[in-house]
Design a protein around this motif. Structure first.
Motif, mmCIF file in Angstrom:
data_model
loop_
_atom_site.group_PDB
_atom_site.id
_atom_site.type_symbol
_atom_site.label_atom_id
_atom_site.label_comp_id
_atom_site.label_asym_id
_atom_site.label_seq_id
_atom_site.Cartn_x
_atom_site.Cartn_y
_atom_site.Cartn_z
ATOM 1 N N GLY A 17 0.885 -1.270 0.034
ATOM 2 C CA GLY A 17 0.020 -0.054 0.095
ATOM 3 C C GLY A 17 0.921 1.301 0.013
ATOM 4 N N ASP A 18 2.154 1.352 -0.541
ATOM 5 C CA ASP A 18 2.892 2.314 -0.398
ATOM 6 C C ASP A 18 2.403 3.655 -1.091
ATOM 7 N N ILE A 19 1.821 3.442 -2.331
ATOM 8 C CA ILE A 19 1.275 4.711 -3.040
ATOM 9 C C ILE A 19 0.163 5.166 -2.211
ATOM 10 N N ALA A 20 -0.832 4.535 -1.619
ATOM 11 C CA ALA A 20 -1.778 5.114 -0.801
ATOM 12 C C ALA A 20 -1.438 5.619 0.340
ATOM 13 N N LEU A 21 -0.245 5.190 0.974
ATOM 14 C CA LEU A 21 0.164 5.504 1.978
ATOM 15 C C LEU A 21 0.720 6.938 1.862
ATOM 16 N N HIS A 22 1.824 6.931 1.028
ATOM 17 C CA HIS A 22 2.519 8.268 0.946
ATOM 18 C C HIS A 22 1.808 9.201 -0.091
ATOM 19 N N ALA A 23 1.170 8.941 -0.862
ATOM 20 C CA ALA A 23 0.036 10.224 -1.391
ATOM 21 C C ALA A 23 -1.047 10.605 -0.384
ATOM 22 N N GLY A 24 -1.480 9.501 0.375
ATOM 23 C CA GLY A 24 -2.447 9.804 1.615
ATOM 24 C C GLY A 24 -1.925 10.835 2.337
ATOM 25 N N LEU A 25 -0.523 10.716 3.060
ATOM 26 C CA LEU A 25 -0.059 11.503 3.921
ATOM 27 C C LEU A 25 0.317 12.854 3.279
ATOM 28 N N ALA A 26 0.886 12.666 2.089
ATOM 29 C CA ALA A 26 1.248 13.899 1.516
ATOM 30 C C ALA A 26 -0.051 14.905 0.985
ATOM 31 N N GLY A 27 -1.214 14.370 0.691
ATOM 32 C CA GLY A 27 -2.272 14.728 0.453
ATOM 33 C C GLY A 27 -3.333 15.186 1.195
ATOM 34 N N GLY A 28 -2.895 14.784 2.431
ATOM 35 C CA GLY A 28 -3.919 15.166 3.706
ATOM 36 C C GLY A 28 -5.258 14.270 3.619
ATOM 37 N N GLU A 40 -1.766 -3.741 4.370
ATOM 38 C CA GLU A 40 -1.166 -4.192 5.566
ATOM 39 C C GLU A 40 -1.603 -3.439 6.625
ATOM 40 N N ALA A 41 -2.863 -2.547 6.604
ATOM 41 C CA ALA A 41 -3.345 -1.902 7.682
ATOM 42 C C ALA A 41 -4.972 -1.673 7.400
ATOM 43 N N GLN A 42 -5.731 -2.473 7.721
ATOM 44 C CA GLN A 42 -7.266 -2.451 7.484
ATOM 45 C C GLN A 42 -7.729 -1.344 8.204
ATOM 46 N N LEU A 43 -8.368 -0.519 7.704
ATOM 47 C CA LEU A 43 -9.126 0.547 8.940
ATOM 48 C C LEU A 43 -10.864 0.128 8.524
ATOM 49 N N GLY A 44 -11.375 -0.207 9.728
ATOM 50 C CA GLY A 44 -12.809 -0.590 9.779
ATOM 51 C C GLY A 44 -13.909 0.559 9.403
ATOM 52 N N LEU A 57 1.568 8.751 11.791
ATOM 53 C CA LEU A 57 1.588 9.906 11.370
ATOM 54 C C LEU A 57 0.240 10.286 10.595
ATOM 55 N N THR A 58 -0.307 9.527 9.657
ATOM 56 C CA THR A 58 -1.439 9.631 8.877
ATOM 57 C C THR A 58 -2.590 9.925 10.133
ATOM 58 N N GLU A 59 -2.435 8.740 11.116
ATOM 59 C CA GLU A 59 -3.560 9.020 12.308
ATOM 60 C C GLU A 59 -3.537 10.168 13.008
ATOM 61 N N ILE A 60 -2.458 10.674 13.298
ATOM 62 C CA ILE A 60 -2.111 11.844 14.012
ATOM 63 C C ILE A 60 -2.811 13.115 13.292
ATOM 64 N N LEU A 61 -2.279 13.151 11.943
ATOM 65 C CA LEU A 61 -2.572 14.472 11.536
ATOM 66 C C LEU A 61 -3.911 14.295 10.697
ATOM 67 N N SER A 62 -4.748 13.388 10.725
ATOM 68 C CA SER A 62 -6.106 13.568 10.333
ATOM 69 C C SER A 62 -7.147 13.607 11.329
ATOM 70 N N VAL A 63 -6.697 13.984 12.657
ATOM 71 C CA VAL A 63 -7.729 14.138 13.651
ATOM 72 C C VAL A 63 -8.722 15.404 13.293
#
Length: 319
Positions: A174-185, A193-197, A313-319
């Motif tokens: 899931g690297d594309i989703a992870l990196h683009a998701g973090l950079a794109g907010g 690797e990390a299923q979100l319910g 980091l994505t969890e912290i920054l998406s609150v």
């Protein structure tokens, strides 16, 4: 080493042309004859070899795709098919082969090495799913392509106060989703690797609405589920009719970033220099901004670690 060949195999990736250029120019610099094999291992079995020189690869460093074309070959997976490929290389005086591609391509290079052809692999795949190297050629460009789409989608999502599911490539990684998701907010990122319910997504949607958020971006790696099914679940659990955008093959195309061009150039030259030293069954990679090489078999057996710190980091920054 008097004559070598280069091919691209599997899915295309931005930066492959830069790697081809580097291999050809390095061969010319070291006075080695160089041929290109079109359409990967499938073309090799058919004898699709073309003579190459410095001018053949002029004006391609900035172009996406691969000038040598690419294909997948079921025939090459058979012993008979590999024997045909070996005989073609021997008949044409090819002593060394540079293979640009992903794990399947490396497995093919490994087989040819066992048969007596010196082979070197260069990682070319947008998924960044090879564990031995920090980055693969094409990954950085793909992330930036997705990021550009996310920026545009956010504009219309905000205008309509909508949630949007953006499905990107990444079947097992899931690297594309992870990196683009973090950079794109992105507010929610769903990875193999990390299923979100669905309950977590619904909670984030509610929190966003309560603080006046106009949009909600959900990044979905294709290996984590189907966007249309997630859309139905969000409607059922959160009462939100999210839009769906599947980016598809747009992620494979486009001009490579400077990063991809640079690592492709470094890896291409290094691959030729390894062949000059009579090395075989090796792959080139990058770690701590330095080019290195290792055994193909060892590289293919490595398990890719998940970047838990980046995900946190994505969890912290998406609150």
């Amino acid at each position: 080493m008097k004559k070598i060949a280069v091919l691209t195999s599997g899915g295309d990736a931005p930066g492959m042309n830069a790697a081809i250029r580097a291999v050809v120019r390095a061969a010319v610099y070291y006075n080695i004859e160089i041929v290109g094999i079109t359409r990967g291992f499938a073309g090799l079995i058919k004898g699709e070899l073309i003579e190459m020189e410095a001018s053949t690869v002029g004006d391609i460093v900035h172009k996406g795709g691969t000038m040598l074309k690419t294909a997948r070959s079921e025939e090459f997976k058979t012993e008979e098919g590999r024997k045909k490929a070996y005989e073609i290389l021997r008949e044409n005086g090819v002593e060394g082969l540079v293979v640009i591609g992903g794990d399947g391509s490396f497995a093919g290079a490994q087989k040819l090495s066992e048969m007596g052809i010196n082979t070197i692999g260069i990682p070319g795949t947008i998924d960044n799913d090879l564990a031995y190297t920090e980055y693969t050629i094409g990954f950085d460009t793909a992330v930036n392509t997705v990021l550009d789409a996310v920026t545009k989608i956010r504009d219309t999502s905000s205008s309509h106060e909508k949630a949007t599911i953006i499905e990107v490539m990444g079947r097992n990684c899931g690297d594309i989703a992870l990196h683009a998701g973090l950079a794109g907010g992105a507010e929610s990122i769903i990875l193999p690797e990390a299923q979100l319910g669905i309950e977590d997504i619904a909670k984030k949607l509610k929190q966003g609405k309560e603080r006046g958020k106009l949009h909600h971006i959900i990044m979905l790696a294709e290996g984590s589920g189907i966007a249309s099914q997630l859309q139905e679940e969000i409607l059922e659990k959160a009462g939100v009719n999210a839009r769906v955008t599947v980016l598809g093959f747009i992620q494979r195309g486009g001009d490579p970033t400077s990063f991809d061009r640079i690592i492709a150039s470094k890896m291409g030259v290094n691959a030729v220099e390894l062949l000059l030293k009579n090395e075989s069954n090796k792959v080139v990679g990058i770690k701590d901004n330095k080019i290195f090489n290792m055994d193909i078999t060892e590289a293919l057996n490595m398990k890719k670690p998940f970047d838990n710190h980046m995900y946190k980091l994505t969890e912290i920054l998406s609150v």
